[in-house]
Design a protein around this motif. Structure first.
Motif, PDB file in Angstrom:
ATOM      1  N   LEU A 287       0.857  -1.169   0.000  1.00  9.27           N
ATOM      2  CA  LEU A 287       0.000   0.000   0.000  1.00  9.27           C
ATOM      3  C   LEU A 287       0.898   1.225   0.000  1.00  9.27           C
ATOM      4  O   LEU A 287       1.794   1.344   0.839  1.00  9.27           O
ATOM      5  N   GLN A 288       0.701   2.126  -0.961  1.00 10.50           N
ATOM      6  CA  GLN A 288       1.573   3.282  -1.088  1.00 10.50           C
ATOM      7  C   GLN A 288       0.802   4.579  -0.905  1.00 10.50           C
ATOM      8  O   GLN A 288      -0.384   4.661  -1.231  1.00 10.50           O
ATOM      9  N   ILE A 289       1.517   5.587  -0.409  1.00 20.68           N
ATOM     10  CA  ILE A 289       0.953   6.914  -0.227  1.00 20.68           C
ATOM     11  C   ILE A 289       1.918   7.934  -0.808  1.00 20.68           C
ATOM     12  O   ILE A 289       3.137   7.754  -0.725  1.00 20.68           O
ATOM     13  N   ASN A 290       1.396   8.966  -1.426  1.00 23.67           N
ATOM     14  CA  ASN A 290       2.232  10.032  -1.966  1.00 23.67           C
ATOM     15  C   ASN A 290       2.566  11.004  -0.845  1.00 23.67           C
ATOM     16  O   ASN A 290       1.737  11.812  -0.441  1.00 23.67           O
ATOM     17  N   ASN A 291       3.792  10.905  -0.343  1.00 27.86           N
ATOM     18  CA  ASN A 291       4.256  11.806   0.709  1.00 27.86           C
ATOM     19  C   ASN A 291       4.975  13.023   0.142  1.00 27.86           C
ATOM     20  O   ASN A 291       5.562  13.800   0.892  1.00 27.86           O
ATOM     21  N   GLY A 292       4.926  13.167  -1.182  1.00 33.10           N
ATOM     22  CA  GLY A 292       5.497  14.342  -1.815  1.00 33.10           C
ATOM     23  C   GLY A 292       4.409  15.345  -2.144  1.00 33.10           C
ATOM     24  O   GLY A 292       3.448  15.514  -1.399  1.00 33.10           O
ATOM     25  N   THR A 293       4.538  15.977  -3.287  1.00 28.97           N
ATOM     26  CA  THR A 293       3.562  16.956  -3.745  1.00 28.97           C
ATOM     27  C   THR A 293       3.036  16.512  -5.100  1.00 28.97           C
ATOM     28  O   THR A 293       3.601  15.611  -5.727  1.00 28.97           O
ATOM     29  N   PRO A 294       1.975  17.149  -5.598  1.00 31.48           N
ATOM     30  CA  PRO A 294       1.489  16.768  -6.929  1.00 31.48           C
ATOM     31  C   PRO A 294       2.541  16.937  -8.016  1.00 31.48           C
ATOM     32  O   PRO A 294       2.630  16.107  -8.931  1.00 31.48           O
ATOM     33  N   SER A 295       3.359  17.982  -7.933  1.00 30.88           N
ATOM     34  CA  SER A 295       4.368  18.208  -8.968  1.00 30.88           C
ATOM     35  C   SER A 295       5.628  17.382  -8.754  1.00 30.88           C
ATOM     36  O   SER A 295       6.386  17.158  -9.690  1.00 30.88           O
ATOM     37  N   ALA A 296       5.869  16.947  -7.522  1.00 34.45           N
ATOM     38  CA  ALA A 296       7.042  16.124  -7.215  1.00 34.45           C
ATOM     39  C   ALA A 296       6.617  14.991  -6.291  1.00 34.45           C
ATOM     40  O   ALA A 296       6.924  14.991  -5.096  1.00 34.45           O
ATOM     41  N   PRO A 297       5.885  14.004  -6.816  1.00 29.42           N
ATOM     42  CA  PRO A 297       5.394  12.918  -5.967  1.00 29.42           C
ATOM     43  C   PRO A 297       6.516  12.075  -5.383  1.00 29.42           C
ATOM     44  O   PRO A 297       7.551  11.882  -6.019  1.00 29.42           O
ATOM     45  N   ARG A 298       6.302  11.608  -4.165  1.00 27.99           N
ATOM     46  CA  ARG A 298       7.252  10.701  -3.517  1.00 27.99           C
ATOM     47  C   ARG A 298       6.428   9.560  -2.918  1.00 27.99           C
ATOM     48  O   ARG A 298       5.860   9.675  -1.840  1.00 27.99           O
ATOM     49  N   TRP A 299       6.372   8.460  -3.661  1.00 27.91           N
ATOM     50  CA  TRP A 299       5.540   7.329  -3.265  1.00 27.91           C
ATOM     51  C   TRP A 299       6.296   6.456  -2.265  1.00 27.91           C
ATOM     52  O   TRP A 299       7.414   6.042  -2.518  1.00 27.91           O
ATOM     53  N   GLU A 300       5.664   6.178  -1.140  1.00 27.20           N
ATOM     54  CA  GLU A 300       6.290   5.370  -0.098  1.00 27.20           C
ATOM     55  C   GLU A 300       5.341   4.271   0.346  1.00 27.20           C
ATOM     56  O   GLU A 300       4.128   4.492   0.498  1.00 27.20           O
TER      57      GLU A 300
END
Length: 269
Positions: free
Chosen positions: A78-91
């Motif tokens: 299960l992943q969550i975008n801990n970045g921003t819409p323009s610079a996503p960081r999926w963890e």
């Protein structure tokens, strides 16, 4: 339904109540916008399935919201975008307790000696490409090397009995960082190191690494601003998968077909 401002109404089993949405419950918790009950109308327990997709599908999402959640079928998590819409960081969401690391990525490559490629790596390192014949990563049948959204590790043969490990920028943008390495042959410190996209730097500053060495480096990103402050522990370790004889300095000893390389990238929280 004549009045849309009714206290509650039901459409296809979804209960709308006072600006809230309840699925399987007529009384959504007052602290929620969406409340999904654990059972259906037959009192059978059910789970909640988020969007399931591969990494390729995920990366096709345009401007993914911060906090967007998916189930990644490539990484099986299960992943969550801990970045921003323009610079996503999926963890990936982890079951681990309170560890100092956030994301952890690993890669295992076997065999690592003799050199998988007949070509020797250039100085400075070549631009990163998964098909570059100077890099071991061009031979995926032997395994893979660790990578995340900013960095990738790869390896190339330096001489017949030595290799070089390269830290590549694969972020798509120019990155500046500070780092220090702890390697047997040549520990080094680097400040304000800038790499353009797909550009690499030897982790060990002397470019030549023996097969008995382990290399670790601590990296702190300083720019661009959206990634500044991110910190990583990055490294490579050679090991044998049997107990017959030790690894020769040049890697060409008995049992060399059982020599593997473990690579990793840990990001600190």
């Amino acid at each position: 339904m004549n009045k849309l401002n009714a206290a509650a109404f039901i459409i296809a089993g979804i209960i709308f109540s006072k600006g809230q949405v309840g699925i399987g419950t007529a009384t959504p918790d007052t602290s929620t916008n969406l409340h999904v009950a654990p059972t259906n109308i037959s009192n059978q327990y059910k789970g909640t399935l988020l969007g399931t997709m591969s990494t390729t599908n995920r990366d096709s999402i345009s401007q993914p919201a911060t906090g967007l959640m998916i189930y990644n079928t490539t990484d099986n998590c299960l992943q969550i975008n801990n970045g921003t819409p323009s610079a996503p960081r999926w963890e990936c969401l982890s079951e681990e307790p309170d560890l100092p690391f956030g994301t952890m990525t690993f890669g295992r490559y076997k065999p690592i000696y003799p050199g998988i490629t007949a070509s020797t790596i250039s100085i400075p390192p070549p631009q990163y490409s998964p098909t570059n014949t100077q890099l071991y990563g061009a031979y995926p049948a032997n395994g893979n090397f660790a990578y995340n959204d900013l960095f990738r590790i790869d390896v190339g043969r330096r001489t017949g009995d030595t290799y070089s490990t390269v830290l590549y920028n694969v972020s798509g943008e120019r990155i500046t960082f500070n780092y220090n390495s702890n390697a047997y042959h040549n520990p080094i410190v680097g400040s304000n190191i800038s790499l353009y996209d797909t550009q690499g730097r030897f982790i060990d500053g002397d470019n030549i690494t023996y097969y008995t060495e382990a290399q670790n480096c601590y990296v702190t990103v300083t720019s661009p601003a959206k990634w500044a402050g991110r910190k990583f522990l990055i490294g490579v370790n050679i090991f044998k998968e049997d107990v017959s004889n030790a690894i020769a300095t040049g890697g060409n000893g008995t049992g060399k077909e059982n020599q593997s390389m473990l690579t990793y990238i840990f990001e600190f929280k």
